[in-house]
Scaffold this motif. Structure first.
Motif, PDB file in Angstrom:
ATOM      1  N   SER A  83     -28.806  15.975  51.249  1.00 61.65           N
ATOM      2  CA  SER A  83     -27.395  15.781  51.579  1.00 61.65           C
ATOM      3  C   SER A  83     -26.976  14.327  51.366  1.00 61.65           C
ATOM      4  CB  SER A  83     -27.141  16.179  53.035  1.00 61.65           C
ATOM      5  OG  SER A  83     -25.831  15.856  53.417  1.00 61.65           O
TER       6      SER A  83
ATOM      7  N   ARG B 104     -21.884  23.555  50.249  1.00 59.21           N
ATOM      8  CA  ARG B 104     -21.331  22.204  50.266  1.00 59.21           C
ATOM      9  C   ARG B 104     -20.111  22.179  51.176  1.00 59.21           C
ATOM     10  NH1 ARG B 104     -23.685  18.815  46.768  1.00 59.21           N
ATOM     11  NH2 ARG B 104     -24.938  19.742  45.099  1.00 59.21           N
TER      12      ARG B 104
ATOM     13  N   LEU C  32     -21.307  16.693  52.091  1.00 53.97           N
ATOM     14  CA  LEU C  32     -22.615  17.151  52.548  1.00 53.97           C
ATOM     15  C   LEU C  32     -23.068  18.394  51.793  1.00 53.97           C
ATOM     16  CD1 LEU C  32     -21.955  16.859  56.398  1.00 53.97           C
ATOM     17  CD2 LEU C  32     -22.996  15.141  54.909  1.00 53.97           C
ATOM     18  N   HIS C  33     -24.379  18.550  51.708  1.00 53.43           N
ATOM     19  CA  HIS C  33     -25.003  19.715  51.080  1.00 53.43           C
ATOM     20  C   HIS C  33     -26.159  20.147  51.964  1.00 53.43           C
ATOM     21  CE1 HIS C  33     -27.509  21.477  47.528  1.00 53.43           C
ATOM     22  NE2 HIS C  33     -26.960  22.409  48.265  1.00 53.43           N
ATOM     23  N   PHE C  34     -26.078  21.349  52.525  1.00 52.52           N
ATOM     24  CA  PHE C  34     -27.125  21.837  53.413  1.00 52.52           C
ATOM     25  C   PHE C  34     -27.574  23.234  53.006  1.00 52.52           C
ATOM     26  CE2 PHE C  34     -25.426  18.574  56.269  1.00 52.52           C
ATOM     27  CZ  PHE C  34     -26.605  18.025  56.750  1.00 52.52           C
TER      28      PHE C  34
END
Length: 386
Positions: free
Chosen positions: A74, A91, A156-158
């Motif tokens: 992230s 995202r 963010l990227h989770f």
């Protein structure tokens, strides 16, 4: 597992933070001095560790657990990673709001500084300034009534919603002292007479690339608006994400709470608000609310919440609340009317968004109480005719 083509100080710092290590522990883990790690991080993109340290950093990353890898991915989701996505997932654009009361006189002094510029607002004088943030962007909204709202935006990227929820709790630990430090720096030329540390952080998530469809997508937005169910808050030293099976069950079997209020429009958007935060997804971007609409509404709500909180604090301290004449009970009466009354050109989506934000924040009741307290003080001092 994410792969870094060339380590710089930026990725080094991201890895250390993802591993939840201090500079000392991280340096010991790599077999270098603390000063070396500090130089890497201070140099950011301009510093590249030696080849043998590049390999050591690769090893440290490969040994990171899934949660640490998610956090690292992230923080570094940009061109230094391989072209394909580092992990499957979603995202989201994170928006954090941190209000702090400074006083109207201090706000007037700050607004005169070169860092601030006027921003159009329907009913109150507002100035804005850009503040440097290590992992995103930050805008300080300065209201003439004496409240500053810091707005942090992060991409963010989770992989999981639980990872996002755990990141939220962990990041809050650093957000409040960071915000307090930024406010104090701005106030260096105009020392405040009140405590300028923000009391809390409120989050809003704008889902950009979902990983779910149909009912699961709605459940995901509900969980984003009330993420506490996705973390084990008893874990030490900090809350940890729940098991993937727990999240999967909530997504498939449904998740709803009476405290969550929807404000989406079928076929256009999905939106949910709770006392803990807001989550929104534009199903049809051409017809949905703009992110700026969501941000503007939340900034106003948080500004008035902090203003009323300052009045409440005076009452709790055993004092008759006193505010500048221009921002007394009539100001609060007008603010209450503007927030609760639909405007002529507002769409149904705007009305629903505002109603959801107001009802879940408890602001209308606080405005009424603060207005009554200020009017009573003015009456007792003979400054108002009732």
């Amino acid at each position: 597992m994410p792969t870094v083509q060339a380590w710089t100080g930026r990725e080094t710092r991201a890895l250390r933070q993802a591993l939840r290590m201090s500079i000392r522990d991280f340096a010991q883990n790599l077999g270098v001095s603390e000063r070396t790690v500090s130089k890497w991080e201070a140099g950011r993109e301009a510093v590249r560790p030696r080849p043998e340290m590049q390999a050591a950093l690769d090893t440290a990353l490969s040994r990171a657990g899934g949660q640490a890898a998610d956090r690292f991915a992230s923080a570094t989701s940009r061109s230094v990673l391989q072209n394909k996505p580092v992990v499957a997932g979603f995202r989201v654009q994170s928006h954090k709001f941190m209000p702090v009361y400074t006083s109207a006189s201090v706000a007037a002094d700050l607004a005169a500084q070169d860092a601030f510029r006027p921003r159009p607002h329907e009913w109150l004088k507002v100035s804005v300034a850009a503040l440097p943030h290590p992992e995103g962007t930050c805008t300080a909204h300065l209201f003439a009534c004496g409240v500053m709202v810091l707005h942090i935006t992060q991409e963010l990227h989770f992989r999981t919603l639980a990872s996002l929820a755990a990141w939220r709790y962990a990041s809050y630990e650093g957000d409040v002292p960071w915000a307090a430090d930024q406010v104090l720096k701005l106030l260096s030329s105009a020392p405040p007479t009140v405590d300028v540390a923000p009391e809390y952080v409120l989050s809003m998530y704008v889902l950009q690339e979902p990983a779910w469809t149909a009912d699961e997508l709605e459940n995901a937005l509900r969980l984003m608006s009330l993420p506490s169910v996705l973390v084990n808050r008893r874990a030490q030293p900090r809350p940890e994400p729940v098991d993937d099976l727990v999240e999967r069950r909530l997504l498939t079997q449904g998740f709803d709470q009476p405290s969550i209020q929807p404000f989406g429009v079928d076929g256009v958007s999905l939106g949910y608000a709770s006392w803990a935060g807001v989550a929104y997804h534009a199903v049809c971007p051409e017809r949905a609310l703009l992110v700026d609409d969501l941000v503007s509404c939340e900034v106003d709500v948080q500004m008035l919440w902090a203003y009323c909180r300052h009045i409440q604090r005076q009452i709790e301290d055993g004092r008759d609340p006193a505010m500048p004449p221009d921002f007394g009970w009539r100001f609060l009466r007008a603010a209450h009317s503007r927030l609760t009354t639909a405007r002529a050109r507002e769409t149904a989506q705007h009305c629903m968004m505002r109603e959801a934000a107001l009802s879940t924040s408890g602001l209308p009741e606080r405005l009424t109480q603060a207005q009554a307290a200020l009017r009573e003080t003015a009456t007792l001092s003979g400054r108002v005719d009732i």
